[in-house]
Design a protein around this motif. Sequence first.
Motif, mmCIF file in Angstrom:
data_model
loop_
_atom_site.group_PDB
_atom_site.id
_atom_site.type_symbol
_atom_site.label_atom_id
_atom_site.label_comp_id
_atom_site.label_asym_id
_atom_site.label_seq_id
_atom_site.Cartn_x
_atom_site.Cartn_y
_atom_site.Cartn_z
ATOM 1 N N VAL A 151 54.060 22.607 3.571
ATOM 2 C CA VAL A 151 53.009 22.261 2.606
ATOM 3 C C VAL A 151 51.707 22.002 3.351
ATOM 4 O O VAL A 151 51.679 21.882 4.572
ATOM 5 C CB VAL A 151 53.376 20.989 1.813
ATOM 6 N N VAL A 152 50.636 21.838 2.577
ATOM 7 C CA VAL A 152 49.340 21.575 3.202
ATOM 8 C C VAL A 152 49.249 20.144 3.724
ATOM 9 O O VAL A 152 48.740 19.896 4.810
ATOM 10 C CB VAL A 152 48.181 21.891 2.238
ATOM 11 N N HIS A 153 49.712 19.203 2.921
ATOM 12 C CA HIS A 153 49.701 17.803 3.358
ATOM 13 C C HIS A 153 50.423 16.957 2.316
ATOM 14 O O HIS A 153 50.768 17.448 1.240
ATOM 15 C CB HIS A 153 48.268 17.281 3.538
ATOM 16 N N TYR A 154 50.657 15.718 2.665
ATOM 17 C CA TYR A 154 51.234 14.764 1.720
ATOM 18 C C TYR A 154 50.269 13.603 1.504
ATOM 19 O O TYR A 154 49.733 13.063 2.471
ATOM 20 C CB TYR A 154 52.527 14.162 2.277
ATOM 21 N N THR A 155 50.073 13.240 0.228
ATOM 22 C CA THR A 155 49.438 11.947 -0.058
ATOM 23 C C THR A 155 50.566 10.937 -0.216
ATOM 24 O O THR A 155 51.592 11.233 -0.839
ATOM 25 C CB THR A 155 48.608 12.006 -1.347
ATOM 26 N N THR A 156 50.382 9.768 0.367
ATOM 27 C CA THR A 156 51.432 8.754 0.323
ATOM 28 C C THR A 156 50.895 7.464 -0.276
ATOM 29 O O THR A 156 49.680 7.262 -0.325
ATOM 30 C CB THR A 156 51.941 8.442 1.744
ATOM 31 N N PHE B 297 47.194 3.467 -2.094
ATOM 32 C CA PHE B 297 47.392 4.867 -1.744
ATOM 33 C C PHE B 297 46.455 5.271 -0.614
ATOM 34 O O PHE B 297 45.320 4.792 -0.539
ATOM 35 C CB PHE B 297 47.147 5.770 -2.962
ATOM 36 N N ASP B 298 46.972 6.165 0.208
ATOM 37 C CA ASP B 298 46.163 6.722 1.290
ATOM 38 C C ASP B 298 45.516 8.007 0.794
ATOM 39 O O ASP B 298 46.164 9.047 0.720
ATOM 40 C CB ASP B 298 47.037 6.993 2.510
ATOM 41 N N VAL B 299 44.245 7.909 0.450
ATOM 42 C CA VAL B 299 43.544 9.059 -0.117
ATOM 43 C C VAL B 299 42.732 9.804 0.928
ATOM 44 O O VAL B 299 41.937 10.684 0.586
ATOM 45 C CB VAL B 299 42.635 8.647 -1.296
ATOM 46 N N GLY B 300 42.906 9.438 2.187
ATOM 47 C CA GLY B 300 42.144 10.111 3.244
ATOM 48 C C GLY B 300 40.724 9.580 3.300
ATOM 49 O O GLY B 300 40.320 8.938 4.269
ATOM 50 N N LYS B 301 39.979 9.854 2.248
ATOM 51 C CA LYS B 301 38.629 9.305 2.122
ATOM 52 C C LYS B 301 38.328 9.241 0.628
ATOM 53 O O LYS B 301 38.508 10.230 -0.080
ATOM 54 C CB LYS B 301 37.613 10.225 2.819
ATOM 55 N N ALA B 302 37.910 8.105 0.163
ATOM 56 C CA ALA B 302 37.553 7.984 -1.255
ATOM 57 C C ALA B 302 36.125 8.482 -1.429
ATOM 58 O O ALA B 302 35.177 7.812 -1.043
ATOM 59 C CB ALA B 302 37.692 6.541 -1.717
ATOM 60 N N ILE B 303 35.983 9.650 -2.000
ATOM 61 C CA ILE B 303 34.641 10.208 -2.231
ATOM 62 C C ILE B 303 33.906 9.314 -3.232
ATOM 63 O O ILE B 303 32.713 9.056 -3.084
ATOM 64 C CB ILE B 303 34.739 11.654 -2.785
ATOM 65 N N ASN B 304 34.634 8.854 -4.243
ATOM 66 C CA ASN B 304 34.072 7.957 -5.257
ATOM 67 C C ASN B 304 35.094 6.841 -5.493
ATOM 68 O O ASN B 304 36.023 6.997 -6.299
ATOM 69 C CB ASN B 304 33.799 8.745 -6.545
ATOM 70 N N PRO B 305 34.959 5.739 -4.786
ATOM 71 C CA PRO B 305 36.023 4.721 -4.811
ATOM 72 C C PRO B 305 36.372 4.227 -6.213
ATOM 73 O O PRO B 305 37.554 4.055 -6.526
ATOM 74 C CB PRO B 305 35.437 3.581 -3.968
ATOM 75 N N GLU B 306 35.390 4.029 -7.070
ATOM 76 C CA GLU B 306 35.738 3.526 -8.409
ATOM 77 C C GLU B 306 36.551 4.559 -9.185
ATOM 78 O O GLU B 306 37.447 4.213 -9.950
ATOM 79 C CB GLU B 306 34.480 3.142 -9.199
ATOM 80 N N VAL C 146 43.153 7.136 5.755
ATOM 81 C CA VAL C 146 43.492 7.791 7.023
ATOM 82 C C VAL C 146 43.157 9.267 6.805
ATOM 83 O O VAL C 146 43.806 9.953 6.019
ATOM 84 C CB VAL C 146 44.977 7.603 7.371
ATOM 85 N N ALA C 147 42.140 9.724 7.501
ATOM 86 C CA ALA C 147 41.512 11.001 7.149
ATOM 87 C C ALA C 147 42.468 12.192 7.226
ATOM 88 O O ALA C 147 43.330 12.280 8.109
ATOM 89 C CB ALA C 147 40.312 11.242 8.048
ATOM 90 N N GLN C 148 42.270 13.116 6.298
ATOM 91 C CA GLN C 148 42.967 14.403 6.301
ATOM 92 C C GLN C 148 42.163 15.349 7.172
ATOM 93 O O GLN C 148 40.961 15.523 6.941
ATOM 94 C CB GLN C 148 43.045 14.924 4.858
ATOM 95 N N ASP C 149 42.816 15.981 8.136
ATOM 96 C CA ASP C 149 42.020 16.754 9.112
ATOM 97 C C ASP C 149 41.246 17.903 8.456
ATOM 98 O O ASP C 149 40.135 18.207 8.875
ATOM 99 C CB ASP C 149 42.879 17.241 10.284
ATOM 100 N N ASP C 150 41.790 18.509 7.428
ATOM 101 C CA ASP C 150 41.047 19.616 6.815
ATOM 102 C C ASP C 150 40.548 19.281 5.422
ATOM 103 O O ASP C 150 40.314 20.158 4.600
ATOM 104 C CB ASP C 150 41.903 20.891 6.783
ATOM 105 N N GLY C 151 40.375 18.021 5.144
ATOM 106 C CA GLY C 151 39.827 17.641 3.836
ATOM 107 C C GLY C 151 38.338 17.377 3.958
ATOM 108 O O GLY C 151 37.854 16.979 5.008
ATOM 109 N N PRO C 152 37.600 17.610 2.877
ATOM 110 C CA PRO C 152 36.163 17.322 2.923
ATOM 111 C C PRO C 152 35.939 15.823 3.159
ATOM 112 O O PRO C 152 36.437 15.016 2.393
ATOM 113 C CB PRO C 152 35.673 17.761 1.537
#
Lengths: 162, 298, 786
Positions: free
Chosen positions: C633-638, C663-672, C728-734
């Motif tokens: 798979v591409v990745h897992y969100t946990t 949840f580990d969203v990698g980076k919250a683009i819009n936290p709310e 925790v950042a996703q290496d290929d996520g924006p």
Amino acid sequence: MANHRITLKINGEYEQVDVPSQMTLLQMLRDKLAFTGTKNGCNAGECGACTVLLNGEPVNSCMILAVECQGAEIVTVEGLAQDGVLDPVQQAIIDHGGVQCGFCTPGVLISARALINRNPHPTPDEISEALVGNLCRCTGYLRIVDAIQDAAARQESLAARL
Amino acid sequence: MSINAHPELPEFDYVRPATLMEASRFLAEHAGEARPLLGGTDIFVRMRDGFYHDKYLVDVKHLDSTDELSYDPQRGLKLGAGVNMNRVMASPMVQAHYALLAEACRSVASYQLRTRATIVGNICNASPAGDTIGACLVLGGVLNVHGVGGYRQEPLATFFRGPGKTVLQPGDIVTSIEFPPAPAGAAGVYIKLGRNTWSDLSIVGVTVYGYADAGRASGYRFQAALASVAPTPLLVPALEEHLASHPINAEAFRQAARLAQAACSPIDDVRGSARYRKAMVRTLTEKALQMTWKKLGN
Amino acid sequence: MTSQIEATSAPHPIGDSVRRVDAREKVVGSAMFADDLQFGAGLLYARIKRSHLPHALIKRIDTSKARALPGVKAVVTGEDYAGHIGLYLQDRFIFCRDRVRYVGDPVAGVAAVSEEIAEQAVELIEVEYEPLPGVFDPEYGASPEAPLLHPDLGQYEVANFIFPEPGTNISNHFRIRKGDVDAAWAQCAAIVERKYRIPHVQHVPIEPHVATARVDENGKVRLWGSSQSPFAQRNLIAKSLGLSQSDVQVIAPYVGGGFGCKAGVSMEALAVAIAMKVKGRPVKLRLTREEEFYTAFVRQGLVAYFKMGCDAQGRLLAMENRFYWDGGAYTEYGVNITRAAGYSSSGPYNVPNVKTDSYCVYTNHPVGGPMRGFGMPEMHAGLEQCIDELALAVHMDPVQFRKINCIKTGDTLVTGMTMHATGLSECLTRAAEAIGWGRKEPPSAPNKRRGKGIALMWKAPAMPPNAGSSAKVALNEDGTVTVSVGGQEIGQGSFTIAAQMAAAALGVPIDWVRVATPLDTNYSPYEWQTVASRLTWSMGNAITAAARDARRQILEMVAKAWNENIEDLDIIDGKVISYKSEEAISLKNIVIYGIPLPNDQGWVGGPVLGRGSFMPTYVTGLDAETGQGPRAVVHYTTGAQAVEVEVDMDTGRVRVLRGVAAFDVGKAINPEMVRAQMEGGFVQGLSTALFESLQLKEGVLQNPSFVDYRIATSTDVPPDIETIIVEVAQDDGPWGARGIGEHAMVPTIPAIANAIYDAIGIRVGAPPYTSEKVYLAMLEAGLVEE
Ligand SMILES: Cc1cc2nc3c(=O)[nH]c(=O)nc-3n(C[C@H](O)[C@H](O)[C@H](O)COP(=O)(O)OP(=O)(O)OC[C@H]3O[C@@H](n4cnc5c(N)ncnc54)[C@H](O)[C@@H]3O)c2cc1C
Ligand code: FES
Ligand code: FES
């Protein structure tokens, strides 16, 4: 099939409409008059997406015949904002993130407006109870409840300043 | 609801007679194809579902005194058929003397539905699940009925004949329901067990009403009515008798609750099993009795 | 100096909880949904004749009376369309041809001048059936005794990662063989074996399905629908009808809730098929709420067997899982849920030995489709309860047990893939802390008992390995930016993060950005589907690429005009600035008209149009026998959820008092908006945990309306849900982002079940944990008296 000519006020303007007996208020609003802000989510009185104000009180417009609204005053979601200024409940629900897909929102806003009209200081429990007929599948309700409480407070401070 | 539920209401004629007599006559002449319309919250659902096929809906909301809500300390409370549940709940008279009725209304559906739904409609619909019927029964409700032969009264206690069936004949229109003055200090409780906290139909509904009554050995009169556990809304005379003749204490309530359990005959349906319903009649009746007892100042 | 790629303007729109771009039109009632579009007097209305039998052969259909009814414009049956349709497995016809396979299966369709006439016509259609024995249990369906529902399974077109077993009702069998389970059992200090039967549930968007189709004289199709997947619909409908994709145009305004049921193709094809017969006239088909319950994609039922064991120190050693998915009458979409459950079948745990068999089974039940979580809520419902039981079996605290075993960065996953960076442990720790793990609170009344529960989750976007996204970023005369995407706004906020990302990558204020709506396959760039919580990540990458492309064009133009190096230029707050010459120029006008060169030497630039696309290229196949491969798979969100509940001993009612979601969203683009997803998902999970199930009796739905299919109302939710964002950042996520939409409801059922156990010491088993079920379980256990 009898048609009835009815006159009623919708969002402050008089309308004259010919409606068959079995046409619901919801059908008339959406299909005859293109007030499509009011939504049809079940046509059975359960979801509240069709909620409008009838003579100041919230009703499920899918559970009322248009002909029963002769002489009535209706307010739909389109009638909440005045001259482009949002009603406090509209502004608060934006600010609190209480809108997601937005399909329940028109009905929620009408219920909220009616609640604050009859109870200017609702508690969170009172707000939840007043919303029990407005199903929302997206938000989990918490932000909606917060928004309505905030809207009541804003309205009060607005009134105090006037 | 079936898969073939109509998307919209099927065709019919809306009729708005000018007088009660005109309405009764119309209904009698069109027996089987016309029905009185109040809030319509039962009617429209059943029409969409293909369960009702009436050609005429006869609006009786605005006739004579159907819009009236009045209270008189001597005569009691009168609720016109067209008075919606929110109005009942908001009435200071109701809150002061018939709080049980307001409590029962509050358990029905949602605020916006109650802007249309009426107590008389709830009664005439004669569903065993009707939430306000228990309160009306224990409060001694009497219906004023207008038929082709004029007015008569029907006590609620003998009104129901089966699910959806009542003693009403074609042409009969319930114009109001009256309640005698409430005994001083009377208190009641409605416990509705739905699947959700609010707004659901009841799996089981238990109404208990009590007041001090020197005419009974125990010094109290207690009544109970049960919803959704029999073909009609159910009064439990055995409970009343037991609590009239036994000293009021926890054991008497427990025993009375068993009597309520024995009196009911629930079925299995999508909302709950007969077994669960039976169990709930017992635990909730006991609880309702205790709560009423507390409200009575004990 | 800033880097050329990462535009940093202040305030930076990434990580800022900007207001939703669609909020205002939604609160004033002007936002258009598919049923709000107006088609004028020429509009025809469609109704569908549906099977009332769960399984039968069609012997005869007589439509003559329906055709003769005045006002009827077309009657369509399976005779008219021989093409198959389906996403991963083409196993259905648009209208049934030879047999019906569930109650609600479309047999014929009518277009008429009014909905009432269409309805009457439907009633006039006569269908003669020969009833067949049905399959109402997936485990039975997988057995050799079961009647065969799809004798043609071997002939269906199928994606190369799906493994049907022709001659059976098994439309996909996914296997995991990792390590040696049989040898591992001997080393276990404790083993737990359980079976769960997870019921079907419905998605219940508040907006029912609606589609309007119009076919013009040249055979070009236009479809307006409430759709999560305009491009998939274009593709599948075109293929089924033998058209070119370019001759099918799907227009998709706002979606009033989807949760998966408006992905792929369902009723939309019916509207198109009917419209083919009345060329030139739009035909609208809207489902009643009742039809929605009967015939929209359901979340499949699941019969799950778990066996898991650990050593005395609480280290998980082995898992052996068998899943029988109740795929329903057609499993065109469900087959991939089976696969997703297979490759994630260890749950978010590091388990050296795993054996899994995940079967997708045809039954005579409603058609399974994707629902928020895509198999994960169903699977985790049992798995996370077993984990609790196993922990207690070795006398270990369930949180401690999870800390030891949960997936960590670098672990080898059940498929052999190596786990990327993940913050699952942090989610667990913080959720436990927030709920006050280990502290028992006193109940609110003597007849009540309290308990706490926790559950973990993981989920990967489940999709074809190469599901792609694309985006366009166009600049307007006044410097504003129009972002075009093919990913849909279904409430999750995708248009808002699209605007945020475009603003950030380009260097303009967020309120300069507009998102082009409605989606239109003729004008919007391609997007596979709005599913799998993949938009923030995949579409986000495409948007960022498009914005950077536009940015490069602008900077090249200005560099040429100013005779400067592009490295010295930047775009900040809508202006191009030079760090060297300290010149600045507004984007206004230049992004369309270009810039004149000095001394009338001509012009540089021109209309700026950025394009970007993204497609993961690294996902590999998995071995059909072992499910092993380098990158499943591409990745897992946990993530983790914790709850506190109170059980009413009088009635069995469970009330959720408090919820925590981390949840580990990698980076919250819009936290709310991330928090809003966590809350909404929690409540949807709560609703499925406490209230929801489609009650199917011999294939007939007993609760097809809101009267008896209850969902959580405003009074059923806890007053507070604490949300914790781990990044925790996703290496290929924006900006490192990954998805969150579905995950938010995955662990809710088991968290609540574990809390119920903590409260009353009873494992109630499968959801929903209705008052009745809990009470009867307490009765069985002797906790209350009859
Ligand atoms: C979404 C929803 C939720 C609901 N929830 C509840 C609930 O929680 N609890 C509950 O008890 N009910 C519930 N109901 C049912 C319904 O709302 C109530 O029964 C209501 O009280 C009916 O009142 P009405 O005025 O709308 O009656 P109507 O629908 O107008 O009439 C009901 C019946 O009585 C007959 N009738 C009406 N007026 C007269 C009259 N004057 N004389 C003789 N017969 C008459 C009608 O012909 C009809 O058969 C619900 C309904 C809906 C749609
Ligand atoms: S549409 Fe009226 S309540 Fe659902
Ligand atoms: S916001 Fe989607 S239903 Fe409420």
